[in-house]
Design an enzyme around this catalytic site. Sequence first.
Site, PDB file in Angstrom:
ATOM      1  N   LYS A 184       0.884  -1.166   0.000  1.00 35.80           N
ATOM      2  CA  LYS A 184       0.000   0.000   0.000  1.00 35.80           C
ATOM      3  C   LYS A 184       0.919   1.212   0.000  1.00 35.80           C
ATOM      4  CE  LYS A 184      -1.996   2.896   2.062  1.00 35.80           C
ATOM      5  NZ  LYS A 184      -1.702   4.309   1.695  1.00 35.80           N
ATOM      6  N   GLU A 258       9.542   1.329  10.940  1.00 33.04           N
ATOM      7  CA  GLU A 258      10.507   2.431  10.743  1.00 33.04           C
ATOM      8  C   GLU A 258       9.716   3.717  10.850  1.00 33.04           C
ATOM      9  OE1 GLU A 258      13.557   1.652  10.409  1.00 33.04           O
ATOM     10  OE2 GLU A 258      13.682  -0.269   9.378  1.00 33.04           O
ATOM     11  N   CYS A 292      13.863  10.906   6.330  1.00 32.11           N
ATOM     12  CA  CYS A 292      13.710  10.558   7.747  1.00 32.11           C
ATOM     13  C   CYS A 292      15.023  10.680   8.503  1.00 32.11           C
ATOM     14  CB  CYS A 292      13.161   9.148   7.870  1.00 32.11           C
ATOM     15  SG  CYS A 292      14.152   7.964   6.950  1.00 32.11           S
ATOM     16  N   GLU A 395       9.150  16.590  15.152  1.00 27.62           N
ATOM     17  CA  GLU A 395       9.592  16.370  13.778  1.00 27.62           C
ATOM     18  C   GLU A 395       8.843  17.306  12.830  1.00 27.62           C
ATOM     19  OE1 GLU A 395       8.309  12.806  11.560  1.00 27.62           O
ATOM     20  OE2 GLU A 395      10.403  12.514  11.005  1.00 27.62           O
TER      21      GLU A 395
HETATM   22  P1  NAD Z   1       2.248   8.431   7.357  1.00 27.11           P
HETATM   23  O1  NAD Z   1       2.423   7.719   8.631  1.00 27.11           O
HETATM   24  O2  NAD Z   1       1.273   9.526   7.270  1.00 27.11           O
HETATM   25  O3  NAD Z   1       1.841   7.425   6.203  1.00 27.11           O
HETATM   26  C1  NAD Z   1       2.631   6.292   5.891  1.00 27.11           C
HETATM   27  C2  NAD Z   1       1.754   5.238   5.253  1.00 27.11           C
HETATM   28  O4  NAD Z   1       0.825   4.726   6.218  1.00 27.11           O
HETATM   29  C3  NAD Z   1       0.901   5.739   4.091  1.00 27.11           C
HETATM   30  O5  NAD Z   1       0.904   4.764   3.080  1.00 27.11           O
HETATM   31  C4  NAD Z   1      -0.458   5.889   4.730  1.00 27.11           C
HETATM   32  O6  NAD Z   1      -1.531   5.812   3.820  1.00 27.11           O
HETATM   33  C5  NAD Z   1      -0.466   4.706   5.662  1.00 27.11           C
HETATM   34  N1  NAD Z   1      -1.448   4.785   6.746  1.00 27.11           N
HETATM   35  C6  NAD Z   1      -1.952   5.885   7.345  1.00 27.11           C
HETATM   36  N2  NAD Z   1      -2.817   5.534   8.326  1.00 27.11           N
HETATM   37  C7  NAD Z   1      -2.852   4.185   8.340  1.00 27.11           C
HETATM   38  C8  NAD Z   1      -3.553   3.221   9.123  1.00 27.11           C
HETATM   39  N3  NAD Z   1      -4.388   3.577  10.110  1.00 27.11           N
HETATM   40  N4  NAD Z   1      -3.349   1.916   8.868  1.00 27.11           N
HETATM   41  C9  NAD Z   1      -2.495   1.519   7.914  1.00 27.11           C
HETATM   42  N5  NAD Z   1      -1.816   2.375   7.126  1.00 27.11           N
HETATM   43  C10 NAD Z   1      -1.988   3.700   7.345  1.00 27.11           C
HETATM   44  O7  NAD Z   1       3.714   8.932   6.945  1.00 27.11           O
HETATM   45  P2  NAD Z   1       4.097   9.869   5.718  1.00 27.11           P
HETATM   46  O8  NAD Z   1       3.613  11.247   6.033  1.00 27.11           O
HETATM   47  O9  NAD Z   1       3.711   9.206   4.458  1.00 27.11           O
HETATM   48  O10 NAD Z   1       5.688   9.844   5.785  1.00 27.11           O
HETATM   49  C11 NAD Z   1       6.452  10.753   6.539  1.00 27.11           C
HETATM   50  C12 NAD Z   1       6.865  10.117   7.854  1.00 27.11           C
HETATM   51  O11 NAD Z   1       7.592   8.926   7.607  1.00 27.11           O
HETATM   52  C13 NAD Z   1       7.790  10.955   8.693  1.00 27.11           C
HETATM   53  O12 NAD Z   1       7.391  10.869  10.035  1.00 27.11           O
HETATM   54  C14 NAD Z   1       9.148  10.310   8.535  1.00 27.11           C
HETATM   55  O13 NAD Z   1      10.064  10.489   9.590  1.00 27.11           O
HETATM   56  C15 NAD Z   1       8.761   8.884   8.405  1.00 27.11           C
HETATM   57  N6  NAD Z   1       9.794   8.127   7.722  1.00 27.11           N
HETATM   58  C16 NAD Z   1      10.534   7.237   8.441  1.00 27.11           C
HETATM   59  C17 NAD Z   1      11.544   6.520   7.831  1.00 27.11           C
HETATM   60  C18 NAD Z   1      12.373   5.512   8.573  1.00 27.11           C
HETATM   61  O14 NAD Z   1      13.039   4.732   7.946  1.00 27.11           O
HETATM   62  N7  NAD Z   1      12.347   5.501   9.894  1.00 27.11           N
HETATM   63  C19 NAD Z   1      11.764   6.712   6.458  1.00 27.11           C
HETATM   64  C20 NAD Z   1      10.995   7.637   5.764  1.00 27.11           C
HETATM   65  C21 NAD Z   1       9.996   8.329   6.406  1.00 27.11           C
END
Ligand code: NAD
Length: 491
Positions: A184, A258, A292, A395
Amino acid sequence: MHEHKEIKVRQLPNFINGKFVETGNTFDVLYPITGEVTAQAHAAGKAEVDAAVAAAQAALHGPWGKMSQAERSKMVRAIADGVNRRFDEFLEVEVLDTGKPYSVASHVDIPRGAANFETFADVLRENPTEAFRMDTPDGLGALNYGIRHPRGVIGIISPWNLPLLLMTFKAGPALACGNTVVVKPSEVTPSSATLLGEVMNEVGVPEGVYNVVHGYGETGALITSHPDVDGVTFTGETVTGSIILKAIAPTLKASSMEMGGKNAGIVFEDADLDLTIKELGRSCFLNTGQVCLGTERVYVHQSIFDKVADRLVDYAKNELKYGYPDEESTNFGPVVSDEHRDKVLSYYKLAEEEGAEVLYGGGAPTFGDERDGGSWVEPTIWKGLAHDSRVVTEEIFGPAVALIPFTDEDEVIKLANDTDYGLAATFFSTNSSRVHRVAPQLEAGIVWVNSWFLRDLRTAFGGMKQSGIGREGGVHGLEFYTEMSNVCVKI
Ligand code: NAD
């Protein structure tokens, strides 16, 4: 004058059991450069997610499950070749979804996306399991050895900042270990995962092995709560991660998480400043700060504070070039969406309320052309913020950094560690004793010294504290992508 390219709105179907499936229930995907619609993604509901999971379960027992490890590795490498063959198309759609410059996507997103298949193809062959001989009362002993099995159907929930790269960082090892996947991708950036479906068919990956379903969090939740999904690997925000952990609890799935970060940088008084500014500048501003592992707070020794601040401002002023993605000089794009722009700008406002002195940026640029419909923010550098201010503790995920002075090593280690997160830390010093003294004291899954974003895929990747649970990369990913059984043979 940049020539306006007519954008042809693409349809992005789901990819289920080797076929593209439209649902008619579409949502728009926007071009962050101008805000135009570039694609319509077909949201998956329960029926499509059920079909994808069923296809993935069935594929575990079909030709994919019966393949030898060598054949499967060869096929995973062929996926990498397939991505490289269509490099320009991947580049095009990744840029349309994210607005990032070609100069970034062509060096980071697409090549690293392909490398995730190339590098992990042989992960099982390269990493032995354990064997222990044990004594028994009859003196003959017993032999224990470990066998790795694919975990099964892996649900991959991925974010928008490095769409292909972060998704394939999971799909690569998952497939190499014999699993099947239901992906997804972020609703903001669904294109590259869809295009990868075409590559899967081209290289002959059996149907049902790689599936993609589109949608917002609700679609993700259908995967995480699905009883026939065996493991969930997630990259995204910490709050979402926590919701997902609750959702998987009733069906007791394995998980690999992550999540967010608030990564510290440290510039010691003995740092090589030319190198520091180059690496620190990248770590604050690459991908418009949407990495990230990027740095959002930098502790600088007070003896060189003003010099470092001036030089970082010069870096932002002279090295970062706004522009259209296809212009060669462009290395700084918009953020991914208006929603994210508004979040970043709310922190720009908050910084001033919390007493920051804005050394550079602090707002949103205007262009007087179609880009004013896009999601732009300025690279921003502050000083004068307290270590416990919201801007320094939360963040932002944008191109913004707070500079804070420190006086001694023990103090700065405490400051760097004083956070709920623990993803990455980056520090600069030419004193080798200090390097090895400080590095192990930093509470971060990844510590860079005199560099940033250098990644050997064989090494552990993941966060401490609220930044993650588990490690991916190399042998570490096998903890999640395989299940180990111990065979004990009495001799
Ligand atoms: P997000 O958490 O908003 O979304 C990530 C994914 O989760 C999307 O595909 C979203 O549709 C899905 N999602 C949302 N709610 C959900 C639910 N209830 N159940 C299942 N799936 C759900 O994150 P984002 O805004 O897309 O990405 C940015 C964030 O990601 C930042 O916090 C960043 O630090 C983090 N990030 C972490 C790493 C790492 O390796 N630690 C890498 C890249 C980004």
